[in-house]
Design a protein around this motif. Structure first.
Motif, short mmCIF file in Angstrom:
data_model
loop_
_atom_site.label_atom_id
_atom_site.label_comp_id
_atom_site.label_asym_id
_atom_site.label_seq_id
_atom_site.Cartn_x
_atom_site.Cartn_y
_atom_site.Cartn_z
N GLU A 269 73.72 34.04 -13.45
CA GLU A 269 74.09 32.88 -14.28
C GLU A 269 75.59 32.76 -14.49
OE1 GLU A 269 71.51 33.93 -17.49
OE2 GLU A 269 70.26 32.18 -17.14
N MET A 270 76.32 33.85 -14.29
CA MET A 270 77.79 33.76 -14.35
C MET A 270 78.31 32.80 -13.29
SD MET A 270 79.48 37.50 -15.04
CE MET A 270 78.86 38.34 -13.58
N PHE A 271 77.58 32.72 -12.18
CA PHE A 271 78.09 31.96 -11.03
C PHE A 271 77.48 30.57 -10.92
CE2 PHE A 271 77.27 36.50 -9.71
CZ PHE A 271 78.49 36.98 -10.16
N SER A 272 76.43 30.29 -11.71
CA SER A 272 75.70 29.04 -11.47
C SER A 272 76.45 27.76 -11.86
CB SER A 272 74.31 29.10 -12.12
OG SER A 272 74.39 28.97 -13.51
N PRO A 273 77.29 27.76 -12.91
CA PRO A 273 77.97 26.49 -13.23
C PRO A 273 78.78 25.95 -12.04
CG PRO A 273 78.15 27.99 -15.07
CD PRO A 273 77.57 28.78 -13.94
N MET A 274 79.39 26.84 -11.28
CA MET A 274 80.16 26.43 -10.10
C MET A 274 79.29 25.67 -9.10
SD MET A 274 81.67 29.21 -7.37
CE MET A 274 80.12 30.15 -7.39
N ILE A 275 78.12 26.24 -8.78
CA ILE A 275 77.27 25.61 -7.76
C ILE A 275 76.62 24.34 -8.32
CG2 ILE A 275 75.10 26.85 -8.19
CD1 ILE A 275 74.72 27.14 -5.23
N ILE A 276 76.31 24.34 -9.60
CA ILE A 276 75.65 23.16 -10.19
C ILE A 276 76.58 21.95 -10.16
CG2 ILE A 276 74.79 22.19 -12.37
CD1 ILE A 276 73.41 24.85 -12.91
N ALA A 277 77.84 22.16 -10.48
CA ALA A 277 78.79 21.04 -10.47
C ALA A 277 78.89 20.43 -9.07
CB ALA A 277 80.16 21.54 -10.95
N ILE A 278 78.97 21.29 -8.06
CA ILE A 278 79.05 20.81 -6.68
C ILE A 278 77.75 20.11 -6.28
CG2 ILE A 278 79.16 21.59 -4.26
CD1 ILE A 278 80.99 23.90 -5.29
N ARG A 279 76.63 20.69 -6.69
CA ARG A 279 75.32 20.13 -6.30
C ARG A 279 75.12 18.74 -6.87
NH1 ARG A 279 71.20 24.13 -7.80
NH2 ARG A 279 71.91 24.98 -5.82
N VAL A 280 75.34 18.60 -8.18
CA VAL A 280 75.08 17.31 -8.83
C VAL A 280 75.99 16.23 -8.25
CG1 VAL A 280 75.20 16.07 -11.03
CG2 VAL A 280 74.14 18.35 -10.93
N LYS A 281 77.25 16.55 -8.10
CA LYS A 281 78.21 15.58 -7.54
C LYS A 281 77.81 15.20 -6.11
CE LYS A 281 83.25 14.92 -7.28
NZ LYS A 281 83.81 15.39 -6.00
N GLY A 282 77.50 16.21 -5.30
CA GLY A 282 77.18 15.96 -3.89
C GLY A 282 75.88 15.20 -3.72
N MET A 283 74.86 15.59 -4.47
CA MET A 283 73.56 14.94 -4.29
C MET A 283 73.60 13.49 -4.77
SD MET A 283 70.82 18.04 -5.06
CE MET A 283 69.37 17.16 -4.46
N LEU A 284 74.31 13.24 -5.88
CA LEU A 284 74.43 11.85 -6.37
C LEU A 284 75.20 11.00 -5.37
CD1 LEU A 284 75.12 12.35 -10.19
CD2 LEU A 284 73.09 11.29 -9.14
N ALA A 285 76.20 11.58 -4.74
CA ALA A 285 77.04 10.80 -3.82
C ALA A 285 76.31 10.50 -2.51
CB ALA A 285 78.33 11.57 -3.53
N HIS A 286 75.46 11.44 -2.05
CA HIS A 286 74.95 11.33 -0.67
C HIS A 286 73.53 10.81 -0.53
CE1 HIS A 286 78.51 13.16 0.98
NE2 HIS A 286 78.38 14.24 0.21
N TYR A 287 72.70 10.93 -1.60
CA TYR A 287 71.29 10.58 -1.43
C TYR A 287 70.92 9.39 -2.31
CZ TYR A 287 71.15 15.35 0.49
OH TYR A 287 71.39 16.50 1.21
N ASP A 288 70.41 8.32 -1.71
CA ASP A 288 70.03 7.16 -2.53
C ASP A 288 68.73 7.41 -3.29
OD1 ASP A 288 68.16 6.98 -0.52
OD2 ASP A 288 68.91 5.09 0.31
N PHE A 289 67.99 8.46 -2.94
CA PHE A 289 66.75 8.77 -3.66
C PHE A 289 66.98 9.73 -4.83
CE2 PHE A 289 66.62 12.87 -1.56
CZ PHE A 289 67.15 12.63 -0.30
N ILE A 290 68.23 10.05 -5.11
CA ILE A 290 68.56 10.96 -6.22
C ILE A 290 69.27 10.16 -7.32
CG2 ILE A 290 70.09 12.88 -6.89
CD1 ILE A 290 67.66 13.90 -5.44
N SER A 291 68.85 10.40 -8.58
CA SER A 291 69.53 9.76 -9.71
C SER A 291 69.94 10.84 -10.70
CB SER A 291 68.59 8.78 -10.39
OG SER A 291 67.54 9.49 -11.02
#
Lengths: 253, 253
Positions: free
Chosen positions: B150-172
């Motif tokens: 969990e020390m490392f998860s905020p880093m990956i979550i920020a990238i994931r949410v930004k990337g998935m919202l930008a790239h997938y029209d089926f993600i909100s």
């Protein structure tokens, strides 16, 4: 499933064999590679090193089952599996676990490294732990049914020994001796387990549970080969796992 | 390891962070694909469906740890994790598990199929079981140290949410709401666990055990993505597992 009718013993056996025909790891692409001579020595090493984890838990899972069987007669028969696998004092005679180490020795892997499992793939270790957990937590019927992959092993062993001897100059009959013994042990064990399952799985519910137990076992074997193929054939990174060149005994390095 | 010297608390924290830098699943190729928009909707479905198995065991593993902690003060803090994940009656407010189902719902997967885990990959289930087994059998220190991913998860979550919202029209944003909550929960939980580990791992032996616990946890997360990549990116056969087209709710089929 409770609305299903009860299968006859013959139908039950056919249903068990059908699961093997569709899900046993004789169908796995890594085994095809291995048996057809398309593996490098390092891929064979990776396979032998990882499969040690599975060999290692066999007496653990059989002892877990043994400790849960109520009747003496069945326990007397089941305990032979542990004798076969652990052998006798000073390996006279040796058991299946020692015979597996003859293979990893013959492939040039340091024995202490193999038995430490430090280089084994986590997915392989998790699958093996899941098997011990399964036989400890499910019914004795399900635990015994999960052993029935032994019905299918003589087929794959014959192909394996013939193929590996024909295709790999680093393989000898002596270092494959584990499999020679399994050719007689596995059918004896499987015959008993099959009769046990046919005699005790006598309702739609217990029959479904026994069939699911065999599906679980097939998946557990399959997932080990998936992990090996992913890393050692497809080249996926595996932090901390064995890599070619590591842990070789001096003469093999 | 017993000849090693004891690390200072700061050195211990640095050693833990180094494990994350080398082994946390932000480095896994499947995550790179997912975050860069190179996954198909079916690959995203496979990921969400399988990762449900991991979400499911979080309250189980936290309850196993909770039941083994001796002091009231630590238990009071640890129990919050279960509250966060299970939520309150009728989902008012909802917990993390319900938020994960918002993602699988949003991807069009039948909820009953997801929660049955019948289509999940065996390797993913085995990894999750191994985690519950680990925290039940090792020391409380090792169990708590294994939470430190969990020390490392905020880093990956920020990238994931930004990337998935930008790239997938089926993600909100709404169906990714699980991650938004984890951005505040995870650092709070990780801060406590890190302080606990630094305070209780005070010998070379206990420090080595705590570091190994974090390596175990990284491997357990990594092996789930390996299994998903092997089947749903590389196309390996997976008898019985979910396949594109299966278990889609009507509007998504």
């Amino acid at each position: 499933m409770s609305a299903a009718r009860t299968l006859t013993p013959d139908e039950m056996e056919a249903a068990l064999r059908q699961i093997g025909a569709e899900r046993y790891h004789h169908l796995h692409p890594f085994h095809t590679m291995l048996h057809e001579g398309r593996c490098s020595i390092d891929q064979v090493r990776a396979w032998a090193l990882n499969r040690y984890c599975y060999q290692r838990i066999i007496p653990h899972k059989d002892a877990a089952i043994l400790g849960r069987i109520e009747d003496t007669v069945t326990r007397r028969i089941w305990r032979q599996r542990i004798v076969d696998h652990d052998g006798e004092i000073d390996d006279h005679p040796e058991g299946g676990l020692r015979r597996w180490l003859a293979l990893t020795d013959g492939l040039g892997l340091e024995r202490g490294y193999v038995t430490s499992m430090q280089g084994a793939l986590p997915a392989v270790r998790f699958a093996c732990e899941a098997y011990v957990g399964f036989v400890s937590q499910r019914t004795v019927l399900e635990a015994i049914a999960s052993s029935l992959t032994e019905m299918f092993s003589p087929m794959i062993i014959a192909i394996r020994v013939k193929g590996m001897l024909a295709h790999y100059d680093f393989i000898s009959k002596d270092i494959l001796r584990y499999f020679e013994h399994r050719l007689t042990e596995a059918p004896r064990d499987a015959d008993f387990a099959l009769e046990y399952v046919k005699r005790h799985a006598t309702t739609p519910e217990t029959q479904a549970a026994a069939l699911d137990a065999l599906r679980f076992k097939c998946a557990m074997l399959w997932s080990q080969l998936d992990a090996i193929q992913h890393v050692y054939v497809n080249g996926a990174p595996a932090p901390g796992a064995w890599a070619p060149g590591l842990a070789l005994a001096e003469r093999a390095a």
